[in-house]
Design a protein around this motif. Structure first.
Motif, PDB file in Angstrom:
ATOM      1  N   PRO A  72      16.856  -6.873 -24.080  1.00 37.40           N
ATOM      2  CA  PRO A  72      16.990  -7.611 -22.807  1.00 37.40           C
ATOM      3  C   PRO A  72      18.424  -7.706 -22.304  1.00 37.40           C
ATOM      4  O   PRO A  72      18.656  -7.687 -21.090  1.00 37.40           O
ATOM      5  CB  PRO A  72      16.416  -8.988 -23.154  1.00 37.40           C
ATOM      6  N   GLU A  73      19.405  -7.784 -23.208  1.00 36.54           N
ATOM      7  CA  GLU A  73      20.804  -7.834 -22.768  1.00 36.54           C
ATOM      8  C   GLU A  73      21.231  -6.516 -22.134  1.00 36.54           C
ATOM      9  O   GLU A  73      21.969  -6.500 -21.139  1.00 36.54           O
ATOM     10  CB  GLU A  73      21.715  -8.177 -23.941  1.00 36.54           C
ATOM     11  N   LEU A  74      20.767  -5.395 -22.693  1.00 36.98           N
ATOM     12  CA  LEU A  74      21.082  -4.104 -22.090  1.00 36.98           C
ATOM     13  C   LEU A  74      20.453  -3.997 -20.704  1.00 36.98           C
ATOM     14  O   LEU A  74      21.076  -3.504 -19.757  1.00 36.98           O
ATOM     15  CB  LEU A  74      20.587  -2.962 -22.977  1.00 36.98           C
ATOM     16  N   LEU A  75      19.216  -4.471 -20.578  1.00 37.36           N
ATOM     17  CA  LEU A  75      18.529  -4.401 -19.287  1.00 37.36           C
ATOM     18  C   LEU A  75      19.189  -5.313 -18.258  1.00 37.36           C
ATOM     19  O   LEU A  75      19.292  -4.950 -17.074  1.00 37.36           O
ATOM     20  CB  LEU A  75      17.062  -4.774 -19.465  1.00 37.36           C
ATOM     21  N   GLU A  76      19.653  -6.470 -18.671  1.00 40.97           N
ATOM     22  CA  GLU A  76      20.350  -7.361 -17.746  1.00 40.97           C
ATOM     23  C   GLU A  76      21.655  -6.728 -17.275  1.00 40.97           C
ATOM     24  O   GLU A  76      22.031  -6.850 -16.099  1.00 40.97           O
ATOM     25  CB  GLU A  76      20.619  -8.713 -18.411  1.00 40.97           C
ATOM     26  N   ALA A  77      22.362  -6.064 -18.183  1.00 37.93           N
ATOM     27  CA  ALA A  77      23.606  -5.393 -17.803  1.00 37.93           C
ATOM     28  C   ALA A  77      23.333  -4.254 -16.827  1.00 37.93           C
ATOM     29  O   ALA A  77      24.108  -4.011 -15.898  1.00 37.93           O
ATOM     30  CB  ALA A  77      24.314  -4.868 -19.045  1.00 37.93           C
ATOM     31  N   TRP A  78      22.228  -3.551 -17.046  1.00 42.28           N
ATOM     32  CA  TRP A  78      21.839  -2.461 -16.129  1.00 42.28           C
ATOM     33  C   TRP A  78      21.498  -3.002 -14.750  1.00 42.28           C
ATOM     34  O   TRP A  78      21.987  -2.498 -13.739  1.00 42.28           O
ATOM     35  CB  TRP A  78      20.646  -1.705 -16.717  1.00 42.28           C
ATOM     36  N   SER A  79      20.685  -4.019 -14.693  1.00 44.94           N
ATOM     37  CA  SER A  79      20.224  -4.540 -13.403  1.00 44.94           C
ATOM     38  C   SER A  79      21.297  -5.362 -12.702  1.00 44.94           C
ATOM     39  O   SER A  79      21.296  -5.487 -11.478  1.00 44.94           O
ATOM     40  CB  SER A  79      18.974  -5.405 -13.593  1.00 44.94           C
ATOM     41  N   GLY A  80      22.243  -5.909 -13.450  1.00 40.84           N
ATOM     42  CA  GLY A  80      23.272  -6.752 -12.866  1.00 40.84           C
ATOM     43  C   GLY A  80      24.442  -5.987 -12.298  1.00 40.84           C
ATOM     44  O   GLY A  80      25.357  -6.581 -11.735  1.00 40.84           O
ATOM     45  N   SER A  81      24.423  -4.654 -12.445  1.00 41.84           N
ATOM     46  CA  SER A  81      25.485  -3.822 -11.887  1.00 41.84           C
ATOM     47  C   SER A  81      24.840  -2.833 -10.925  1.00 41.84           C
ATOM     48  O   SER A  81      23.785  -3.086 -10.383  1.00 41.84           O
ATOM     49  CB  SER A  81      26.232  -3.110 -13.010  1.00 41.84           C
ATOM     50  N   GLU A  82      25.464  -1.699 -10.720  1.00 43.97           N
ATOM     51  CA  GLU A  82      24.879  -0.669  -9.871  1.00 43.97           C
ATOM     52  C   GLU A  82      23.823   0.068 -10.691  1.00 43.97           C
ATOM     53  O   GLU A  82      24.062   1.140 -11.235  1.00 43.97           O
ATOM     54  CB  GLU A  82      25.956   0.291  -9.364  1.00 43.97           C
ATOM     55  N   GLY A  83      22.636  -0.524 -10.755  1.00 46.86           N
ATOM     56  CA  GLY A  83      21.613  -0.086 -11.692  1.00 46.86           C
ATOM     57  C   GLY A  83      21.314   1.395 -11.702  1.00 46.86           C
ATOM     58  O   GLY A  83      21.129   1.995 -12.757  1.00 46.86           O
ATOM     59  N   GLU A  84      21.251   2.015 -10.531  1.00 50.20           N
ATOM     60  CA  GLU A  84      20.890   3.432 -10.490  1.00 50.20           C
ATOM     61  C   GLU A  84      21.998   4.325 -11.013  1.00 50.20           C
ATOM     62  O   GLU A  84      21.780   5.502 -11.237  1.00 50.20           O
ATOM     63  CB  GLU A  84      20.515   3.839  -9.064  1.00 50.20           C
ATOM     64  N   HIS A  85      23.199   3.777 -11.184  1.00 49.81           N
ATOM     65  CA  HIS A  85      24.335   4.591 -11.605  1.00 49.81           C
ATOM     66  C   HIS A  85      24.991   4.087 -12.888  1.00 49.81           C
ATOM     67  O   HIS A  85      25.988   4.647 -13.315  1.00 49.81           O
ATOM     68  CB  HIS A  85      25.380   4.639 -10.489  1.00 49.81           C
ATOM     69  N   THR A  86      24.440   3.046 -13.498  1.00 47.03           N
ATOM     70  CA  THR A  86      25.081   2.441 -14.656  1.00 47.03           C
ATOM     71  C   THR A  86      24.331   2.747 -15.946  1.00 47.03           C
ATOM     72  O   THR A  86      23.146   2.428 -16.072  1.00 47.03           O
ATOM     73  CB  THR A  86      25.189   0.913 -14.485  1.00 47.03           C
ATOM     74  N   VAL A  87      25.037   3.356 -16.881  1.00 50.66           N
ATOM     75  CA  VAL A  87      24.524   3.587 -18.225  1.00 50.66           C
ATOM     76  C   VAL A  87      25.045   2.454 -19.109  1.00 50.66           C
ATOM     77  O   VAL A  87      26.253   2.191 -19.139  1.00 50.66           O
ATOM     78  CB  VAL A  87      24.994   4.946 -18.770  1.00 50.66           C
ATOM     79  N   VAL A  88      24.154   1.778 -19.800  1.00 49.75           N
ATOM     80  CA  VAL A  88      24.551   0.662 -20.655  1.00 49.75           C
ATOM     81  C   VAL A  88      24.526   1.126 -22.109  1.00 49.75           C
ATOM     82  O   VAL A  88      23.519   1.663 -22.581  1.00 49.75           O
ATOM     83  CB  VAL A  88      23.630  -0.555 -20.468  1.00 49.75           C
ATOM     84  N   ILE A  89      25.618   0.905 -22.798  1.00 52.58           N
ATOM     85  CA  ILE A  89      25.774   1.356 -24.182  1.00 52.58           C
ATOM     86  C   ILE A  89      25.779   0.150 -25.115  1.00 52.58           C
ATOM     87  O   ILE A  89      26.603  -0.765 -24.949  1.00 52.58           O
ATOM     88  CB  ILE A  89      27.085   2.151 -24.348  1.00 52.58           C
ATOM     89  N   GLY A  90      24.857   0.118 -26.050  1.00 56.01           N
ATOM     90  CA  GLY A  90      24.941  -0.846 -27.129  1.00 56.01           C
ATOM     91  C   GLY A  90      26.091  -0.431 -28.027  1.00 56.01           C
ATOM     92  O   GLY A  90      26.039   0.620 -28.661  1.00 56.01           O
TER      93      GLY A  90
END
Length: 266
Positions: A128-146
């Motif tokens: 859920p933290e990765l998904l929040e980071a994705w949706s809270g930024s420019e979602g279509e262009h943001t890759v979230v790395i654990g």
């Protein structure tokens, strides 16, 4: 790669119409794990995933595990339609398994695909933290790395030699490929499917462990932004690691070729 896989166990269920809201609650989310002999870990992983995110879809890519991992997943798919198993013949490589999952995510019109290991080294509760980071930024262009290597992240259960090798490959990758993130070699990530649609997977040099560095290189070329979310990696308790010195050296050579091509395009 012309086909996603040799066999897929179930037909995807009909998904809701795609909208513009990129919040995790409304997004189409695919969780993807590649397995080989994970029968001790996968049931625990699935239980924890379902407890954390009961509404997401899970795709297991199994390379013919002789321990029955694929059979177990097949049985679970009959009980829970959100669980699907993609069966592949032989062992074509970890990277090729993730490519298959990415192609599946594109073809089935998901919004984001989260990749992590099924050996419990990546906590499903952190998704859920990765998904929040994705949706809270420019979602279509943001890759979230654990990330194991930002403040708050870490590793438990590794010998000193493995710590050194991991740090070295990350430094090596940043220097050769010009990547900005601190953790280039981990597989715990959230990928926006809109970006994956732009990737030519047939151009990849690696279908093994260096895939995780190479995909970052291609995504950055296609305009990706990167966010690192800290997590603590816990060494597996059951089963054995699939990486060995030969695979590690192949990864080093592949990253070198990518870096050389960055300076001297072929």
């Amino acid at each position: 790669m012309s086909e996603i896989a040799d066999e897929i166990s179930t037909t995807p269920h009909k998904l809701p119409a795609k909208g513009t809201d990129r919040s995790p609650k409304s997004a189409r989310i695919l969780i993807a794990v590649a397995t080989y002999n994970e029968i001790e870990n996968l049931p625990i992983f699935v239980e924890r995933l379902v407890d954390t995110l009961p509404e997401v879809d899970l795709l297991v890519i199994d390379d013919g595990s002789p321990d029955g991992t694929g059979d177990w997943c097949e049985d679970q798919g009959q009980i829970n339609p959100r669980i699907r198993c993609l069966h592949r013949k032989g062992k074509p490589g970890l990277g090729s398994a993730i490519i298959a999952a990415m192609q599946y995510a594109v073809e089935n019109d998901y919004d984001v695909m989260v990749n992590l290991d099924a050996d419990l080294s990546h906590p499903p509760e952190k998704i859920p933290e990765l998904l929040e980071a994705w949706s809270g930024s420019e979602g279509e262009h943001t890759v979230v790395i654990g990330s194991r290597y930002v403040s708050g992240g870490g590793i438990t259960g590794w010998p000193l030699k493995r710590h050194f090798m991991s740090r070295a490959i990350n430094l090596y990758t940043r220097l050769l490929l010009g990547l900005p993130m601190k953790d280039c070699s981990g597989s715990f990530r959230a990928y926006p499917v809109a970006l994956l649609r732009q990737i030519d997977f047939d151009s990849f040099l690696s279908y093994g462990y260096s895939f995780f560095e190479e995909i970052l290189f291609h995504l950055r070329t296609n305009g990706a932004r990167f966010v690192e979310v800290p997590f603590v990696f816990v060494e597996r308790q059951y089963g054995s690691s699939k990486i060995n010195m030969r695979k590690a050296m192949i990864a080093v050579a592949t990253i070198f070729r990518l870096g050389l091509g960055r300076v001297l395009p072929f």
